[in-house]
Write a protein that holds these residues in place. Structure first.
Motif, PDB file in Angstrom:
ATOM      1  N   VAL A 109      52.376  -4.301 -61.939  1.00 56.52           N
ATOM      2  CA  VAL A 109      51.909  -5.632 -62.323  1.00 56.52           C
ATOM      3  C   VAL A 109      53.064  -6.482 -62.838  1.00 56.52           C
ATOM      4  N   TYR A 110      53.887  -5.901 -63.690  1.00 59.14           N
ATOM      5  CA  TYR A 110      55.000  -6.661 -64.259  1.00 59.14           C
ATOM      6  C   TYR A 110      55.901  -7.233 -63.167  1.00 59.14           C
ATOM      7  N   HIS A 111      56.178  -6.414 -62.148  1.00 56.89           N
ATOM      8  CA  HIS A 111      57.072  -6.848 -61.070  1.00 56.89           C
ATOM      9  C   HIS A 111      56.310  -7.506 -59.919  1.00 56.89           C
ATOM     10  N   GLN A 112      54.985  -7.656 -60.071  1.00 56.55           N
ATOM     11  CA  GLN A 112      54.123  -8.321 -59.091  1.00 56.55           C
ATOM     12  C   GLN A 112      54.291  -7.723 -57.683  1.00 56.55           C
ATOM     13  N   TRP A 113      54.478  -6.413 -57.646  1.00 58.20           N
ATOM     14  CA  TRP A 113      54.590  -5.685 -56.377  1.00 58.20           C
ATOM     15  C   TRP A 113      53.211  -5.363 -55.817  1.00 58.20           C
ATOM     16  N   GLY A 114      52.279  -4.997 -56.700  1.00 62.36           N
ATOM     17  CA  GLY A 114      50.959  -4.604 -56.248  1.00 62.36           C
ATOM     18  C   GLY A 114      50.104  -4.116 -57.398  1.00 62.36           C
ATOM     19  N   LEU A 115      49.092  -3.301 -57.069  1.00 69.59           N
ATOM     20  CA  LEU A 115      48.123  -2.845 -58.058  1.00 69.59           C
ATOM     21  C   LEU A 115      47.743  -1.384 -57.811  1.00 69.59           C
ATOM     22  N   LEU A 116      47.219  -0.770 -58.840  1.00 72.45           N
ATOM     23  CA  LEU A 116      46.624   0.561 -58.768  1.00 72.45           C
ATOM     24  C   LEU A 116      45.123   0.368 -58.974  1.00 72.45           C
ATOM     25  N   ILE A 117      44.346   0.691 -57.939  1.00 70.20           N
ATOM     26  CA  ILE A 117      42.913   0.395 -57.935  1.00 70.20           C
ATOM     27  C   ILE A 117      42.101   1.677 -58.037  1.00 70.20           C
ATOM     28  N   HIS A 118      41.073   1.655 -58.891  1.00 66.65           N
ATOM     29  CA  HIS A 118      40.170   2.799 -59.029  1.00 66.65           C
ATOM     30  C   HIS A 118      39.298   2.878 -57.785  1.00 66.65           C
ATOM     31  N   SER A 119      39.653   3.746 -56.852  1.00 71.39           N
ATOM     32  CA  SER A 119      38.996   3.796 -55.547  1.00 71.39           C
ATOM     33  C   SER A 119      39.506   5.000 -54.768  1.00 71.39           C
ATOM     34  N   SER A 120      38.852   5.258 -53.639  1.00 68.97           N
ATOM     35  CA  SER A 120      39.387   6.190 -52.655  1.00 68.97           C
ATOM     36  C   SER A 120      39.781   5.388 -51.420  1.00 68.97           C
ATOM     37  N   CYS A 121      40.601   5.991 -50.555  1.00 66.24           N
ATOM     38  CA  CYS A 121      41.069   5.259 -49.377  1.00 66.24           C
ATOM     39  C   CYS A 121      41.317   6.237 -48.228  1.00 66.24           C
ATOM     40  N   VAL A 122      40.820   5.861 -47.054  1.00 64.82           N
ATOM     41  CA  VAL A 122      40.860   6.722 -45.867  1.00 64.82           C
ATOM     42  C   VAL A 122      41.436   5.936 -44.700  1.00 64.82           C
ATOM     43  N   ILE A 158      47.067   3.010 -54.336  1.00 65.53           N
ATOM     44  CA  ILE A 158      48.249   2.171 -54.541  1.00 65.53           C
ATOM     45  C   ILE A 158      48.305   1.134 -53.431  1.00 65.53           C
ATOM     46  N   ILE A 159      48.259  -0.149 -53.795  1.00 66.42           N
ATOM     47  CA  ILE A 159      48.349  -1.193 -52.778  1.00 66.42           C
ATOM     48  C   ILE A 159      49.536  -2.114 -53.071  1.00 66.42           C
ATOM     49  N   LYS A 160      50.314  -2.391 -52.021  1.00 66.45           N
ATOM     50  CA  LYS A 160      51.370  -3.391 -52.083  1.00 66.45           C
ATOM     51  C   LYS A 160      50.791  -4.709 -51.594  1.00 66.45           C
ATOM     52  N   ILE A 161      51.048  -5.770 -52.355  1.00 66.86           N
ATOM     53  CA  ILE A 161      50.417  -7.049 -52.066  1.00 66.86           C
ATOM     54  C   ILE A 161      51.471  -8.087 -51.708  1.00 66.86           C
ATOM     55  N   ARG A 229      47.045 -12.775 -66.040  1.00 67.34           N
ATOM     56  CA  ARG A 229      47.172 -13.799 -64.990  1.00 67.34           C
ATOM     57  C   ARG A 229      47.843 -13.223 -63.746  1.00 67.34           C
ATOM     58  N   LYS A 230      48.825 -12.345 -63.937  1.00 74.88           N
ATOM     59  CA  LYS A 230      49.490 -11.727 -62.788  1.00 74.88           C
ATOM     60  C   LYS A 230      48.492 -10.903 -61.976  1.00 74.88           C
ATOM     61  N   ILE A 231      47.642 -10.143 -62.645  1.00 71.99           N
ATOM     62  CA  ILE A 231      46.629  -9.357 -61.948  1.00 71.99           C
ATOM     63  C   ILE A 231      45.708 -10.281 -61.165  1.00 71.99           C
ATOM     64  N   PHE A 232      45.284 -11.359 -61.798  1.00 71.64           N
ATOM     65  CA  PHE A 232      44.375 -12.300 -61.144  1.00 71.64           C
ATOM     66  C   PHE A 232      45.012 -12.893 -59.893  1.00 71.64           C
ATOM     67  N   ARG A 233      46.297 -13.278 -59.981  1.00 71.75           N
ATOM     68  CA  ARG A 233      46.982 -13.845 -58.818  1.00 71.75           C
ATOM     69  C   ARG A 233      47.118 -12.808 -57.703  1.00 71.75           C
ATOM     70  N   LEU A 234      47.436 -11.570 -58.060  1.00 69.54           N
ATOM     71  CA  LEU A 234      47.556 -10.521 -57.048  1.00 69.54           C
ATOM     72  C   LEU A 234      46.217 -10.281 -56.358  1.00 69.54           C
ATOM     73  N   LEU A 235      45.141 -10.254 -57.129  1.00 74.44           N
ATOM     74  CA  LEU A 235      43.821 -10.043 -56.538  1.00 74.44           C
ATOM     75  C   LEU A 235      43.399 -11.213 -55.660  1.00 74.44           C
ATOM     76  N   GLN A 236      43.825 -12.414 -56.002  1.00 73.20           N
ATOM     77  CA  GLN A 236      43.525 -13.561 -55.141  1.00 73.20           C
ATOM     78  C   GLN A 236      44.106 -13.362 -53.744  1.00 73.20           C
ATOM     79  N   HIS A 237      45.320 -12.803 -53.677  1.00 71.53           N
ATOM     80  CA  HIS A 237      45.909 -12.502 -52.363  1.00 71.53           C
ATOM     81  C   HIS A 237      45.078 -11.459 -51.624  1.00 71.53           C
TER      82      HIS A 237
END
Length: 260
Positions: A109-122, A158-161, A229-237
């Motif tokens: 989040v600090y470096h606005q690279w992406g997010l770690l989301i509580h989820s599974s992914c296939v 792990i998602i890169k945004i 705010r950084k999280i919100f902007r990343l999620l908007q993308h």
């Protein structure tokens, strides 16, 4: 003192540790790489013997001029403001996993690279499908029912945004399912918010509702309005780049007939 180099996402991490128990846990759960260059993105010094066993998820956060600390009953993180240099003390392996998730999520989040989301992914046919939802909604169940498709995560995705492009990376932060394929990353195509039901059907979500749903699925320990705010902007993308729907599904593999 043992030195280990590992990678998470696109980031190189150097870990220093004098505990054989912790070292073996890292080697079991994280890829160990032999890299001299480039310099690591994160430097971590690990110690064990801290605190008590897990009590709850509450984390106390303190920030001063040159460091941030995250303290839970079973772990303590003291890190530089950019999360580049950190000392972590833990009680056991569970505390270590949660502390590393805390630190890495904060770094993203600090470096606005992406997010770690509580989820599974296939992965199916080269595309990644993320399954999110409240606790008990069926994230791990959906991952299990997706076999033999490749699994990128069963707990923390792990998602890169990048605007217009969301990429999912193989996650070492696992709950119970092990990695099932060779893919290290894949483009994210859809996000499904899970609801167990008596029949399979999909209800698309608006971007505004998608944003609200995903906001509380982010692994993050907020300590400032700017970071929120950084999280919100990343999620908007994310919500403008990926289709997001509610998936009502039976506890069998037939839901894949709707989404692949």
């Amino acid at each position: 003192m043992t030195r280990i180099h590992t990678t998470i996402g696109e980031h190189l991490i150097q870990i220093m540790c004098d505990s054989d128990k912790i070292t073996k846990w890292i080697e079991r759960n994280f890829p160990v790489v032999n890299i001299i260059k480039p310099l690591p993105d994160l430097f971590i010094k690990l110690e064990e013997g801290y605190g008590t066993a897990f009590e709850d998820y509450h984390v106390e956060i303190a920030k001063d001029a040159d460091k941030i600390s995250f303290q839970r009953a079973d772990y303590l993180i003291e890190t530089s403001l950019d999360y580049h240099d950190s000392n972590i003390a833990v009680h056991d392996e569970l505390a270590l996993k949660h502390a590393l998730m805390n630190l890495y999520s904060s770094y993203l989040v600090y470096h606005q690279w992406g997010l770690l989301i509580h989820s599974s992914c296939v992965i199916d046919k080269g595309k990644a499908y993320m399954f999110a939802g409240h606790s008990g909604a069926g994230k791990s169940t959906a991952a299990k029912l997706s076999h033999p498709r490749e699994l990128l995560s069963d707990e923390a995705t792990i998602i890169k945004i990048v605007p217009g492009q969301i990429t999912v990376f193989d996650s070492p932060f696992r709950s119970e399912l092990v990695r099932s394929g060779a893919s290290e990353k894949s483009p994210l195509t859809n996000i499904y918010v899970l609801h167990q039901a008596t029949d399979n059907h999909i209800d698309p979500l608006s971007q505004s509702n998608s944003l609200l749903v995903l906001m509380n699925k982010v692994f993050y320990w907020s300590h400032s309005l700017d970071e929120t705010r950084k999280i919100f902007r990343l999620l908007q993308h994310v919500v403008t780049s990926v289709s997001i729907s509610e998936l009502h599904f039976q506890k069998n593999e037939t839901f894949w007939e709707l989404i692949s």
